[in-house]
Design a protein around this motif. Structure first.
Motif, PDB file in Angstrom:
ATOM      1  N   PHE A  14    -140.107 -21.417  13.995  1.00 41.26           N
ATOM      2  CA  PHE A  14    -139.360 -22.564  13.490  1.00 41.26           C
ATOM      3  C   PHE A  14    -139.732 -22.805  12.025  1.00 41.26           C
ATOM      4  O   PHE A  14    -140.750 -22.309  11.535  1.00 41.26           O
ATOM      5  N   LEU A  16    -140.335 -26.053   9.492  1.00 42.07           N
ATOM      6  CA  LEU A  16    -140.485 -27.498   9.330  1.00 42.07           C
ATOM      7  C   LEU A  16    -139.936 -27.905   7.964  1.00 42.07           C
ATOM      8  O   LEU A  16    -140.324 -27.338   6.942  1.00 42.07           O
ATOM      9  N   CYS A  99    -145.808 -23.987  17.713  1.00 39.47           N
ATOM     10  CA  CYS A  99    -145.068 -25.254  17.668  1.00 39.47           C
ATOM     11  C   CYS A  99    -145.268 -26.037  18.962  1.00 39.47           C
ATOM     12  O   CYS A  99    -145.554 -27.241  18.939  1.00 39.47           O
ATOM     13  N   TYR A 170    -133.117 -21.441  22.336  1.00 40.87           N
ATOM     14  CA  TYR A 170    -132.996 -22.078  21.019  1.00 40.87           C
ATOM     15  C   TYR A 170    -132.142 -21.196  20.116  1.00 40.87           C
ATOM     16  O   TYR A 170    -132.581 -20.131  19.680  1.00 40.87           O
ATOM     17  N   VAL A 176    -136.464 -27.403  11.788  1.00 41.18           N
ATOM     18  CA  VAL A 176    -136.833 -28.639  12.499  1.00 41.18           C
ATOM     19  C   VAL A 176    -136.846 -29.765  11.473  1.00 41.18           C
ATOM     20  O   VAL A 176    -137.665 -29.743  10.544  1.00 41.18           O
ATOM     21  N   CYS A 181    -143.928 -30.570  14.767  1.00 39.50           N
ATOM     22  CA  CYS A 181    -143.054 -30.223  15.897  1.00 39.50           C
ATOM     23  C   CYS A 181    -142.860 -31.426  16.812  1.00 39.50           C
ATOM     24  O   CYS A 181    -143.483 -31.530  17.885  1.00 39.50           O
ATOM     25  N   ALA A 185    -136.868 -33.579  17.816  1.00 43.35           N
ATOM     26  CA  ALA A 185    -136.340 -32.739  16.737  1.00 43.35           C
ATOM     27  C   ALA A 185    -136.254 -31.282  17.171  1.00 43.35           C
ATOM     28  O   ALA A 185    -135.275 -30.589  16.871  1.00 43.35           O
ATOM     29  N   VAL A 186    -137.281 -30.803  17.877  1.00 40.89           N
ATOM     30  CA  VAL A 186    -137.267 -29.412  18.342  1.00 40.89           C
ATOM     31  C   VAL A 186    -136.224 -29.227  19.437  1.00 40.89           C
ATOM     32  O   VAL A 186    -135.455 -28.254  19.422  1.00 40.89           O
ATOM     33  N   LEU A 189    -132.573 -28.373  18.721  1.00 41.20           N
ATOM     34  CA  LEU A 189    -132.167 -27.019  18.333  1.00 41.20           C
ATOM     35  C   LEU A 189    -131.785 -26.164  19.538  1.00 41.20           C
ATOM     36  O   LEU A 189    -131.359 -25.018  19.369  1.00 41.20           O
TER      37      LEU A 189
END
Length: 320
Positions: A14, A16, A99, A170, A176, A181, A185-186, A189
């Motif tokens: 991911f 950030l 994450c 995902y 994100v 994490c 928000a995660v 996805l």
């Protein structure tokens, strides 16, 4: 759709984004977060050293304070170093597994801290309402067992959430919109419905917070009644001072935590950077405040910290 992320057999890392819409100010925003993190590490480390080295602090009440310091160190260290890496060097990438490990540490630390705060309130309840039975009911060994129980409860409560989230495919990008994490928000996805995870996290958080806060409120209600019946004004003031520091930390933890959680779940049309800043402040400010509050309000902790500082300064300085 991205096949690797869909099956999670070879998941991509991911990214950030930090604080949305405020990327140009990341370096400046990082300064207070860095200061609070350094203060949290120093303050909580001093509390841990004071309780471990000063034999007069080898009592259940101080063991619980040390547990709180250990949780705060874990809590902030799981988040802030990576957050500062994003702010300072644009080190946005975080591995898929890393994450969710970070997310597990955040949620588990929160659940464990809630349990330790409950244990602290029960400790004060027994000490003030049944002082003659305190030394037999609450020993150092039992305090350790209560701490382990809090840890087991927190890990057991959060493990199913991690299973629900890691099994999701995902495929809606890697960015994100947060500086760590964060669960919502995660999950945003995922290209499958994340509602089961949302419902589970909301139910667990509400159940844990509701149960713990109810018992804490009952304990302090009984404590206030018992304090009001103490014959000595000095004894009443001492009891209220000790309990006052506990209550202040409890309010910071629960009010801040609930505000952060519900703003993530129900944003109320707030700007994204406001939601992220509130969540970031919740993860960094309480770990800094807790040792300050105990260092100021609890005289024995203050004296223990001064002893540790004297020992660290060396015999040449302490003999002056």
């Amino acid at each position: 759709m991205s096949t690797p992320n869909q099956s999670n057999t070879n998941p991509r890392p991911f990214l950030l984004t930090g604080i949305p819409d405020l990327e140009a100010l990341h370096v400046w925003i990082s300064i207070p977060f860095c200061i609070t993190y350094v203060a949290a590490v120093l303050g909580n480390s001093l509390v841990l050293l004071a309780v471990s080295l000063d034999r007069s602090l080898h009592e259940p009440m101080y063991y619980f304070i040390a547990m709180l310091a250990g949780i705060d160190l874990t809590f902030s260290t799981a988040v802030v170093p990576k957050m500062l890496g994003v702010f300072w060097w644009g080190s946005r990438e975080i591995g898929f597994e890393a994450c969710f490990v970070q997310m597990f540490f955040i949620h588990t630390s929160t659940a464990v801290e809630s349990g330790v705060l409950l244990a602290m309130s029960l400790d004060r309840y027994v000490a003030i309402c049944s002082p003659l039975r305190y030394s037999t009911l609450l020993t150092g060994a039992r305090a350790g067992q209560m701490g382990l129980l809090c840890l087991a409860r927190g890990a057991a409560a959060m493990a199913p959430l991690m299973c629900l989230l890691t099994r999701l495919p995902y495929c809606r990008g890697r960015a994100v919109p947060h500086s760590y994490c964060e669960h919502m928000a995660v999950a945003g996805l995922a290209c499958a419905d994340p509602a089961p995870g949302h419902r589970y996290s909301l139910a667990v958080a509400t159940l844990l917070v509701g149960t713990d806060s109810a018992f804490i409120a009952f304990s302090y209600t009984m404590i206030l009644r018992a304090v009001g019946r103490l014959p000595s004004q000095e004894a009443r003031a001492k009891a209220l001072t000790t309990c006052g520091s506990h209550v202040f930390i409890i309010l910071i933890f629960y009010v801040g935590g609930l505000l952060s959680m519900y703003l993530q779940m129900f944003p109320f049309d707030l700007a994204p950077h406001v939601q992220v800043l509130v969540a970031d402040l919740y993860l960094t400010v309480p770990p800094m405040l807790n040792p300050l509050i105990y260092g100021i309000k609890v005289k024995q902790i203050q004296e223990g910290i001064l002893k540790v500082l004297g020992q660290l300064a060396g015999p040449g300085l302490t003999s002056c």
